[in-house]
Design an enzyme around this catalytic site. Structure first.
Site, PDB file in Angstrom:
ATOM      1  N   LYS A 173      28.000  54.575  65.499  1.00 47.65           N
ATOM      2  CA  LYS A 173      26.792  54.360  64.698  1.00 47.65           C
ATOM      3  C   LYS A 173      27.111  54.374  63.211  1.00 47.65           C
ATOM      4  O   LYS A 173      26.541  53.597  62.425  1.00 47.65           O
ATOM      5  CB  LYS A 173      25.741  55.429  65.017  1.00 47.65           C
ATOM      6  CG  LYS A 173      24.434  55.290  64.207  1.00 47.65           C
ATOM      7  CD  LYS A 173      23.722  53.974  64.461  1.00 47.65           C
ATOM      8  CE  LYS A 173      22.533  53.743  63.540  1.00 47.65           C
ATOM      9  NZ  LYS A 173      21.409  54.667  63.743  1.00 47.65           N
ATOM     10  N   LYS A 241      21.307  58.321  52.656  1.00 52.52           N
ATOM     11  CA  LYS A 241      21.854  59.279  53.616  1.00 52.52           C
ATOM     12  C   LYS A 241      22.972  58.665  54.459  1.00 52.52           C
ATOM     13  O   LYS A 241      24.067  59.232  54.567  1.00 52.52           O
ATOM     14  CB  LYS A 241      20.745  59.784  54.550  1.00 52.52           C
ATOM     15  CG  LYS A 241      21.247  60.635  55.725  1.00 52.52           C
ATOM     16  CD  LYS A 241      20.140  61.008  56.677  1.00 52.52           C
ATOM     17  CE  LYS A 241      19.699  59.899  57.600  1.00 52.52           C
ATOM     18  NZ  LYS A 241      20.637  59.668  58.735  1.00 52.52           N
TER      19      LYS A 241
END
Length: 296
Positions: A173, A241
């Site tokens: 991911k 983030k």
């Protein structure tokens, strides 16, 4: 036969995933930190719960679709967290984008409590979540997969099994988010240059989406710019983030990521300019001297 499943976090992705599980015949217990959101979902079927602990109680599987590791920690171990309420042998499916090392450690923490764990970040966007067509990048012990049965397939078109221990799903991911963030930044840069040079933006979009320079992110995000609508589906601060996690992972082994670093700075600039909660396509607002289309 349907199973009792808890889903915590009814945001853009979580709401669609919960709906997919409901359509698949499962009894879905839902919880969201925002007032009234779980109750609204339950009007069409399901059980609205006030806390993660209440949602998880008596459920076989708990699916967590919150923003980050800190929120996941709170879901599990905070006040009214679900870890203490989960049945022994039940599965916690973690769908957030997090540090792979944190995810690997979480597997051991939950195992010590008698719980199964799947490292299972997701991708695909809100529309695919609502259609049960997301991609899940999973890793975990064989017994965790066995306990999930076909529940994962009820939410996803593709369930990749990437390793027998947690962490591998989160690593994949992270690589995906590297590309997603860089592609959004590149798409914004290309559209900004076109606008600066006086090219008709609608024509530019049509040409690029039928040419070799196209990307999924250009095709998906630039309509937000053309419409002047920065209502967040995925916000600028998400990529502050996520690209930060990309850089942290690479920094640990001193691996250079020049494009990721530049894209991260672009999202940081957009956030510091006050656009952090806008759609991630608002990164285009960092370019000077361009007139952006306005919302009609």
């Amino acid at each position: 036969m349907g199973r009792k499943i808890a889903l915590i976090g009814l945001g853009a992705m979580g709401a669609g995933m919960a709906g997919s599980l409901r359509r698949a015949g499962h009894e879905v217990h839902v919880c969201d930190a925002r007032a009234g959101v779980a109750q609204q979902f339950a009007k069409d079927g399901g059980v609205a719960c006030a806390t993660p602990a209440e949602a998880a109680r008596d459920c076989d599987i708990v699916v967590s679709v919150v923003v980050n590791a800190a929120q996941t920690e709170d879901v599990l171990f905070g006040a009214n967290g679900c870890a203490a309420a989960m049945k022994k042998g039940s599965v916690f499916v973690m769908c957030s984008t997090v540090d792979p090392n944190w995810s690997a450690a979480l597997e051991g923490r939950l195992q010590a409590l008698g719980l199964q764990y799947l490292d299972a970040p997701i991708s695909g966007g809100a529309a695919k979540a609502a259609a049960g067509q997301i991609t899940m990048m999973t890793a975990g012990r064989p017994e965790a997969y066995a306990a999930c049965g076909d529940v994962l397939e009820g939410m996803a078109a593709k369930v990749y099994k990437l390793g027998a221990r947690a962490g591998a799903g989160s690593k994949v991911k992270i690589v995906n988010q590297l590309l997603a963030g860089v592609h959004i930044a590149a798409a914004a840069e290309a559209m900004a240059l076109g606008l600066r040079e006086g090219v008709d933006p609608e024509a530019l979009y049509d040409v690029i989406t039928h040419s070799a320079g196209n990307s999924w992110m250009f095709e998906n995000r630039m309509p937000h710019v053309l419409a002047g609508d920065y209502t967040p589906l995925s916000a600028v601060d998400i990529f502050v983030k996520d690209l930060g996690l990309v850089l942290d992972l690479a920094r640990a082994t001193k691996f250079p990521l020049p494009l990721s670093s530049t894209a991260h700075q672009m999202f940081m600039q957009a956030s510091s300019a006050g656009h952090g909660r806008e759609d991630d396509s608002a990164v285009i607002k960092t370019f000077p001297g361009i007139e952006l289309p306005q919302k009609k």
